[in-house]
Design a protein around this motif. Structure first.
Motif, short mmCIF file in Angstrom:
data_model
loop_
_atom_site.label_atom_id
_atom_site.label_comp_id
_atom_site.label_asym_id
_atom_site.label_seq_id
_atom_site.Cartn_x
_atom_site.Cartn_y
_atom_site.Cartn_z
N THR A 1 -8.14 9.79 6.13
CA THR A 1 -8.47 10.95 5.45
C THR A 1 -9.13 10.42 4.18
OG1 THR A 1 -6.65 11.19 4.20
CG2 THR A 1 -6.43 12.34 6.04
N ARG A 2 -10.19 11.40 3.82
CA ARG A 2 -10.87 11.22 2.49
C ARG A 2 -9.86 10.69 1.25
NH1 ARG A 2 -15.97 12.25 0.32
NH2 ARG A 2 -16.43 12.31 -1.81
N ILE A 3 -8.73 11.42 1.13
CA ILE A 3 -7.68 11.15 -0.02
C ILE A 3 -7.01 9.45 0.37
CG2 ILE A 3 -5.44 11.88 -0.90
CD1 ILE A 3 -6.21 14.65 -0.26
N ALA A 4 -7.03 9.49 1.56
CA ALA A 4 -6.40 8.00 1.69
C ALA A 4 -7.04 7.08 1.58
CB ALA A 4 -6.19 8.01 3.46
N VAL A 5 -8.66 7.22 1.68
CA VAL A 5 -9.64 6.20 1.13
C VAL A 5 -9.69 5.95 -0.32
CG1 VAL A 5 -12.18 5.84 1.23
CG2 VAL A 5 -11.07 6.29 3.39
N GLU A 6 -9.62 7.24 -0.93
CA GLU A 6 -9.60 7.16 -2.51
C GLU A 6 -8.39 6.32 -2.88
OE1 GLU A 6 -9.86 11.19 -3.30
OE2 GLU A 6 -12.26 11.34 -3.31
N GLU A 7 -7.24 6.72 -2.38
CA GLU A 7 -5.96 6.13 -3.03
C GLU A 7 -6.12 4.50 -2.52
OE1 GLU A 7 -2.35 7.69 -2.00
OE2 GLU A 7 -3.03 9.83 -2.67
N PHE A 8 -6.62 4.21 -1.38
CA PHE A 8 -6.79 2.94 -0.98
C PHE A 8 -7.60 1.96 -1.98
CE2 PHE A 8 -9.23 -0.53 1.15
CZ PHE A 8 -8.24 -1.42 1.42
N ALA A 9 -8.81 2.60 -2.36
CA ALA A 9 -9.54 1.93 -3.23
C ALA A 9 -9.16 1.75 -4.79
CB ALA A 9 -10.93 2.69 -3.36
N LEU B 1 0.78 -1.15 -0.05
CA LEU B 1 0.14 0.14 0.01
C LEU B 1 0.93 1.30 0.04
CD1 LEU B 1 -2.87 -1.13 2.54
CD2 LEU B 1 -3.09 -0.52 0.07
N ALA B 2 1.87 1.21 0.72
CA ALA B 2 2.83 2.23 0.64
C ALA B 2 3.43 2.60 -0.80
CB ALA B 2 4.00 2.20 1.95
N ASP B 3 3.69 1.43 -1.32
CA ASP B 3 4.22 1.72 -2.54
C ASP B 3 3.50 2.32 -3.68
OD1 ASP B 3 6.97 0.78 -1.95
OD2 ASP B 3 6.68 -1.30 -2.56
N LYS B 4 1.97 1.81 -3.33
CA LYS B 4 1.11 2.21 -4.50
C LYS B 4 0.38 3.68 -4.09
CE LYS B 4 -0.48 -2.03 -6.37
NZ LYS B 4 -0.80 -1.74 -7.62
N THR B 5 0.59 4.24 -2.99
CA THR B 5 -0.11 5.50 -2.44
C THR B 5 1.01 6.40 -1.94
OG1 THR B 5 -0.46 4.70 -0.22
CG2 THR B 5 -2.06 4.23 -1.81
N HIS B 6 0.31 7.56 -1.48
CA HIS B 6 1.50 8.63 -0.96
C HIS B 6 1.18 8.52 0.70
CE1 HIS B 6 1.01 10.27 -5.17
NE2 HIS B 6 2.13 10.30 -4.95
N TYR B 7 0.94 7.32 1.32
CA TYR B 7 1.13 7.50 2.61
C TYR B 7 2.00 6.02 2.88
CZ TYR B 7 -3.08 10.35 2.74
OH TYR B 7 -3.93 11.34 2.72
#
Length: 288
Positions: free
Chosen positions: A37-45, A15-21
């Protein structure tokens, strides 16, 4: 989100590789230690190949629940003693909880009716989410785990790049000079990105990220504090920087990579202004 993570076989590192968290941020989000955060949920999806809308509705429900004021239970006042009658010790019991009513669902002040309607939709979405997960098969994303370089001042991209999103190859939105100062997430450049250089400052990880598909780089810091910064600069003195505004991570916009200005020519620095400290790779501060 935890069920989707398990079904898609996504690890915290993945998940860390695929997102900015960072990995630590996803550990807090998915174990109930912190509301994402809302951005974290969108990047996770996006990383899991799931529909973000049900998750965003559940996020709204969680925010409303946490912000709703708590009511203190009422207590019965002791009876006044009467002359000649022995006084029994008063037993104080809370009044029974009132039967839930429609009026009890009304939130006052800043909770508008539109938010209440979203909350009701969230309850319905929560009931349907489990069924939806059993219907849709998520393509396993663990066939190959992307790895960065061994921690150090310099390195080369010897690891396998991160795979594209599960639904198929990603068409990136820019390449080389057309990526200058654009968001890597907005241009889908993060899907094959690898960490080609990494250094540390007081436990803060300072990383240079490179996308071969986009022919571009950007800087990222993890495990920092609010106010810490990351800066990148190329051989033509083009530069960009970002400051941590919340949580512990942030990243810059992109700089272009060309055959005569490869990622090896990029300088990346992390700074802790409160301590007046800076660490760069290669060694040497970025000049304004």
């Amino acid at each position: 989100m935890r069920r989707i993570k398990d079904a898609s076989q996504l690890s915290y590192n993945r998940l860390a590789d695929k997102t900015h968290y960072s990995r630590s941020s996803w550990e807090r989000f998915l174990n109930g230690k912190q509301v994402p955060t809302r951005i974290a949920v969108e990047e996770f999806a996006t990383a899991a190949g799931a529909d973000p809308e049900p998750l965003l509705v559940l996020l709204e429900l969680a925010v409303v629940r946490d912000e709703a004021p708590a009511e203190e239970p009422a207590v019965r006042a002791p009876e006044r003693p009467r002359p000649g009658v022995p006084v029994k010790p008063a037993t104080v019991r809370p009044d029974p909880a009132p039967t839930p009513t429609v009026e009890g669902a009304v939130l006052t002040g800043r909770f508008a009716w539109s938010r209440i309607l979203r909350t009701a939709a969230g309850v319905l979405a929560g009931a349907l989410l489990g069924s939806l997960l059993t219907v849709f098969l998520v393509e396993p994303a663990g066939a190959g785990t992307a790895q960065g370089l061994t921690a150090g001042a310099t390195g080369s991209p010897g690891a396998t790049p991160a795979q594209a999103r599960p639904s198929g190859p990603v068409k990136v939105g820019c390449k080389s000079d057309t990526c200058m100062r654009r968001e890597p997430q907005a241009e889908d450049c993060q899907w094959d990105a690898v960490t080609v250089r990494q250094t540390f400052l007081r436990g803060m990880s300072i990383q240079l990220r490179y996308s071969e598909a986009c022919q571009a780089v950007w800087g990222r810091v993890e495990n920092g504090n609010i106010g810490d910064t990351v800066m990148i600069q190329d051989k033509r003195n083009s530069s960009d920087e970002a400051t941590i505004r919340m949580e512990h991570d942030t990243y810059t916009r992109m700089l272009a990579v060309t055959p005569d200005a490869t990622w090896e020519t990029i300088t990346i620095c992390g700074a802790i202004p409160s301590q007046k400290e800076q660490e760069c790779s290669p060694l040497g501060a970025i000049k304004p």
